[in-house]
Design a protein around this motif. Structure first.
Motif, PDB file in Angstrom:
ATOM      1  N   GLU A  15       0.845  -1.187   0.000  1.00 45.14           N
ATOM      2  CA  GLU A  15       0.000   0.000   0.000  1.00 45.14           C
ATOM      3  C   GLU A  15       0.881   1.237   0.000  1.00 45.14           C
ATOM      4  O   GLU A  15       1.181   1.785   1.053  1.00 45.14           O
ATOM      5  CB  GLU A  15      -0.926   0.003   1.216  1.00 45.14           C
ATOM      6  CG  GLU A  15      -1.943  -1.096   1.217  1.00 45.14           C
ATOM      7  CD  GLU A  15      -2.821  -1.070   2.453  1.00 45.14           C
ATOM      8  OE1 GLU A  15      -2.415  -0.487   3.476  1.00 45.14           O
ATOM      9  OE2 GLU A  15      -3.916  -1.647   2.391  1.00 45.14           O
ATOM     10  N   GLY A  16       1.313   1.655  -1.161  1.00 47.30           N
ATOM     11  CA  GLY A  16       2.154   2.845  -1.269  1.00 47.30           C
ATOM     12  C   GLY A  16       3.463   2.659  -0.543  1.00 47.30           C
ATOM     13  O   GLY A  16       4.274   1.826  -0.907  1.00 47.30           O
ATOM     14  N   LYS A  17       3.661   3.434   0.519  1.00 47.29           N
ATOM     15  CA  LYS A  17       4.919   3.373   1.284  1.00 47.29           C
ATOM     16  C   LYS A  17       4.887   2.310   2.372  1.00 47.29           C
ATOM     17  O   LYS A  17       5.848   2.166   3.112  1.00 47.29           O
ATOM     18  CB  LYS A  17       5.213   4.735   1.914  1.00 47.29           C
ATOM     19  CG  LYS A  17       5.570   5.794   0.912  1.00 47.29           C
ATOM     20  CD  LYS A  17       5.990   7.059   1.604  1.00 47.29           C
ATOM     21  CE  LYS A  17       6.440   8.086   0.586  1.00 47.29           C
ATOM     22  NZ  LYS A  17       6.998   9.262   1.198  1.00 47.29           N
ATOM     23  N   HIS A  18       3.786   1.584   2.480  1.00 43.89           N
ATOM     24  CA  HIS A  18       3.666   0.577   3.540  1.00 43.89           C
ATOM     25  C   HIS A  18       3.459  -0.815   2.960  1.00 43.89           C
ATOM     26  O   HIS A  18       2.926  -0.972   1.869  1.00 43.89           O
ATOM     27  CB  HIS A  18       2.500   0.920   4.474  1.00 43.89           C
ATOM     28  CG  HIS A  18       2.747   2.140   5.281  1.00 43.89           C
ATOM     29  ND1 HIS A  18       2.451   3.399   4.833  1.00 43.89           N
ATOM     30  CD2 HIS A  18       3.286   2.295   6.504  1.00 43.89           C
ATOM     31  CE1 HIS A  18       2.797   4.279   5.757  1.00 43.89           C
ATOM     32  NE2 HIS A  18       3.312   3.638   6.783  1.00 43.89           N
ATOM     33  N   ILE A  19       3.864  -1.794   3.738  1.00 38.62           N
ATOM     34  CA  ILE A  19       3.612  -3.193   3.428  1.00 38.62           C
ATOM     35  C   ILE A  19       2.852  -3.774   4.613  1.00 38.62           C
ATOM     36  O   ILE A  19       3.233  -3.559   5.767  1.00 38.62           O
ATOM     37  CB  ILE A  19       4.932  -3.972   3.238  1.00 38.62           C
ATOM     38  CG1 ILE A  19       5.733  -3.373   2.096  1.00 38.62           C
ATOM     39  CG2 ILE A  19       4.644  -5.446   2.975  1.00 38.62           C
ATOM     40  CD1 ILE A  19       7.147  -3.920   2.026  1.00 38.62           C
ATOM     41  N   ASN A  50       7.036   0.247   7.166  1.00 37.19           N
ATOM     42  CA  ASN A  50       7.292   1.393   6.302  1.00 37.19           C
ATOM     43  C   ASN A  50       8.398   1.001   5.339  1.00 37.19           C
ATOM     44  O   ASN A  50       9.488   0.618   5.763  1.00 37.19           O
ATOM     45  CB  ASN A  50       7.697   2.606   7.141  1.00 37.19           C
ATOM     46  CG  ASN A  50       7.891   3.848   6.334  1.00 37.19           C
ATOM     47  OD1 ASN A  50       8.488   3.829   5.267  1.00 37.19           O
ATOM     48  ND2 ASN A  50       7.374   4.946   6.846  1.00 37.19           N
ATOM     49  N   ARG A  51       8.139   1.099   4.043  1.00 41.08           N
ATOM     50  CA  ARG A  51       9.125   0.673   3.041  1.00 41.08           C
ATOM     51  C   ARG A  51      10.368   1.559   3.041  1.00 41.08           C
ATOM     52  O   ARG A  51      11.470   1.071   2.805  1.00 41.08           O
ATOM     53  CB  ARG A  51       8.524   0.729   1.648  1.00 41.08           C
ATOM     54  CG  ARG A  51       7.565  -0.350   1.363  1.00 41.08           C
ATOM     55  CD  ARG A  51       6.987  -0.130   0.020  1.00 41.08           C
ATOM     56  NE  ARG A  51       7.162  -1.338  -0.761  1.00 41.08           N
ATOM     57  CZ  ARG A  51       6.650  -1.506  -1.936  1.00 41.08           C
ATOM     58  NH1 ARG A  51       5.975  -0.541  -2.498  1.00 41.08           N
ATOM     59  NH2 ARG A  51       6.816  -2.627  -2.575  1.00 41.08           N
ATOM     60  N   ASP A  52      10.189   2.866   3.269  1.00 42.82           N
ATOM     61  CA  ASP A  52      11.323   3.786   3.209  1.00 42.82           C
ATOM     62  C   ASP A  52      12.277   3.584   4.378  1.00 42.82           C
ATOM     63  O   ASP A  52      13.483   3.461   4.201  1.00 42.82           O
ATOM     64  CB  ASP A  52      10.835   5.237   3.190  1.00 42.82           C
ATOM     65  CG  ASP A  52      10.041   5.558   1.922  1.00 42.82           C
ATOM     66  OD1 ASP A  52      10.281   4.908   0.881  1.00 42.82           O
ATOM     67  OD2 ASP A  52       9.186   6.452   1.983  1.00 42.82           O
ATOM     68  N   THR A  53      11.725   3.542   5.588  1.00 43.40           N
ATOM     69  CA  THR A  53      12.567   3.415   6.781  1.00 43.40           C
ATOM     70  C   THR A  53      12.829   1.957   7.149  1.00 43.40           C
ATOM     71  O   THR A  53      13.692   1.674   7.972  1.00 43.40           O
ATOM     72  CB  THR A  53      11.912   4.110   7.984  1.00 43.40           C
ATOM     73  OG1 THR A  53      10.658   3.468   8.271  1.00 43.40           O
ATOM     74  CG2 THR A  53      11.699   5.584   7.717  1.00 43.40           C
ATOM     75  N   GLN A  54      12.049   1.040   6.577  1.00 48.97           N
ATOM     76  CA  GLN A  54      12.110  -0.388   6.866  1.00 48.97           C
ATOM     77  C   GLN A  54      11.888  -0.667   8.349  1.00 48.97           C
ATOM     78  O   GLN A  54      12.461  -1.583   8.923  1.00 48.97           O
ATOM     79  CB  GLN A  54      13.428  -0.992   6.366  1.00 48.97           C
ATOM     80  CG  GLN A  54      13.590  -0.850   4.876  1.00 48.97           C
ATOM     81  CD  GLN A  54      14.835  -1.525   4.350  1.00 48.97           C
ATOM     82  OE1 GLN A  54      15.614  -2.087   5.097  1.00 48.97           O
ATOM     83  NE2 GLN A  54      15.020  -1.470   3.054  1.00 48.97           N
ATOM     84  N   GLN A  55      11.030   0.149   8.962  1.00 48.36           N
ATOM     85  CA  GLN A  55      10.693  -0.004  10.376  1.00 48.36           C
ATOM     86  C   GLN A  55       9.256  -0.493  10.518  1.00 48.36           C
ATOM     87  O   GLN A  55       8.391  -0.154   9.716  1.00 48.36           O
ATOM     88  CB  GLN A  55      10.835   1.336  11.109  1.00 48.36           C
ATOM     89  CG  GLN A  55      12.246   1.891  11.113  1.00 48.36           C
ATOM     90  CD  GLN A  55      13.189   1.030  11.925  1.00 48.36           C
ATOM     91  OE1 GLN A  55      12.866   0.603  13.021  1.00 48.36           O
ATOM     92  NE2 GLN A  55      14.365   0.771  11.374  1.00 48.36           N
ATOM     93  N   ILE A  56       9.012  -1.260  11.573  1.00 48.96           N
ATOM     94  CA  ILE A  56       7.661  -1.729  11.868  1.00 48.96           C
ATOM     95  C   ILE A  56       6.890  -0.589  12.511  1.00 48.96           C
ATOM     96  O   ILE A  56       7.366   0.057  13.446  1.00 48.96           O
ATOM     97  CB  ILE A  56       7.713  -2.968  12.773  1.00 48.96           C
ATOM     98  CG1 ILE A  56       8.346  -4.126  12.000  1.00 48.96           C
ATOM     99  CG2 ILE A  56       6.323  -3.338  13.253  1.00 48.96           C
ATOM    100  CD1 ILE A  56       8.545  -5.370  12.797  1.00 48.96           C
ATOM    101  N   GLN A  57       5.681  -0.342  12.007  1.00 50.60           N
ATOM    102  CA  GLN A  57       4.873   0.780  12.467  1.00 50.60           C
ATOM    103  C   GLN A  57       4.029   0.449  13.702  1.00 50.60           C
ATOM    104  O   GLN A  57       3.739   1.330  14.494  1.00 50.60           O
ATOM    105  CB  GLN A  57       3.937   1.243  11.341  1.00 50.60           C
ATOM    106  CG  GLN A  57       4.666   1.688  10.081  1.00 50.60           C
ATOM    107  CD  GLN A  57       5.453   2.964  10.306  1.00 50.60           C
ATOM    108  OE1 GLN A  57       4.883   3.959  10.721  1.00 50.60           O
ATOM    109  NE2 GLN A  57       6.740   2.927  10.050  1.00 50.60           N
ATOM    110  N   ASN A  58       3.608  -0.785  13.841  1.00 49.58           N
ATOM    111  CA  ASN A  58       2.676  -1.146  14.921  1.00 49.58           C
ATOM    112  C   ASN A  58       3.319  -2.047  15.969  1.00 49.58           C
ATOM    113  O   ASN A  58       2.820  -3.114  16.293  1.00 49.58           O
ATOM    114  CB  ASN A  58       1.424  -1.799  14.335  1.00 49.58           C
ATOM    115  CG  ASN A  58       1.732  -3.042  13.509  1.00 49.58           C
ATOM    116  OD1 ASN A  58       2.808  -3.175  12.940  1.00 49.58           O
ATOM    117  ND2 ASN A  58       0.774  -3.951  13.450  1.00 49.58           N
ATOM    118  N   LEU A  93       9.485 -10.367   3.791  1.00 49.02           N
ATOM    119  CA  LEU A  93       9.509  -8.986   3.286  1.00 49.02           C
ATOM    120  C   LEU A  93      10.515  -8.742   2.171  1.00 49.02           C
ATOM    121  O   LEU A  93      10.406  -7.753   1.449  1.00 49.02           O
ATOM    122  CB  LEU A  93       9.808  -8.019   4.442  1.00 49.02           C
ATOM    123  CG  LEU A  93       8.741  -7.938   5.514  1.00 49.02           C
ATOM    124  CD1 LEU A  93       9.230  -7.083   6.670  1.00 49.02           C
ATOM    125  CD2 LEU A  93       7.448  -7.392   4.950  1.00 49.02           C
ATOM    126  N   GLY A  94      11.488  -9.621   2.028  1.00 51.42           N
ATOM    127  CA  GLY A  94      12.551  -9.435   1.044  1.00 51.42           C
ATOM    128  C   GLY A  94      12.094  -8.961  -0.322  1.00 51.42           C
ATOM    129  O   GLY A  94      12.576  -7.941  -0.836  1.00 51.42           O
TER     130      GLY A  94
END
Length: 147
Positions: A15-19, A50-58, A93-94
């Motif tokens: 979804e855009g910048k998120h997976i 977040n695809r850009d930062t590769q950090q988990i949001q939740n 995620l790779g």
């Protein structure tokens, strides 16, 4: 001791910048105290990255695991501390992560520039030989050897 017995996403959605990695009952189980607990989607049921930062949001979301009548609640941040979980998640995620190509482009540009400089020095060496100029010849061969 906590370890991942199985971790397969029900589906992965971009979804855009998120997976979003959506989990389901049959596809996620943990081994806790030598007993297998299966994921049940009572609270959280997805991992957002977040695809850009590769950090988990939740990271604060709680996942519930069940064995018979026993329930165990574990936050995503606690799951991230389990090495098995990180390995499974990175494998999932790779294919979806955006790889930074700027470093690769910079390396290619540097390589091309170096090759151009070498070919230019070789031409200058040839010219010094044609003109029978030993000073220029030694100067350019020294620079070429330093590269």
């Amino acid at each position: 001791m906590l370890s991942v017995k199985m971790l397969k996403p029900y589906y992965v959605k971009e979804e855009g910048k998120h997976i979003r990695v959506v989990l389901a009952y049959q596809y996620f189980s943990l081994l806790m105290d030598d007993e297998v607990y299966h994921f049940v989607p009572l609270e959280a049921r997805e991992i957002r990255i977040n695809r850009d930062t590769q950090q988990i949001q939740n990271k604060n979301d709680v996942f519930v695991f069940q064995k018979g009548k026993k329930y165990n609640r574990i936050t995503l941040s606690d799951l991230m501390k389990v090495k098995d979980f990180q390995e499974h998640l990175s494998t999932i995620l790779g294919p979806y992560m955006i790889v930074s190509q700027t470093d690769e482009k910079t390396d290619n540009i540097d390589h091309v520039i170096m090759e151009l400089e070498k070919s230019n020095l070789l031409r200058l060496i040839d010219r010094a030989l044609d003109e029978k100029n030993p000073d220029s010849f030694h100067l350019y061969t020294t620079k070429l050897n330093e590269m």
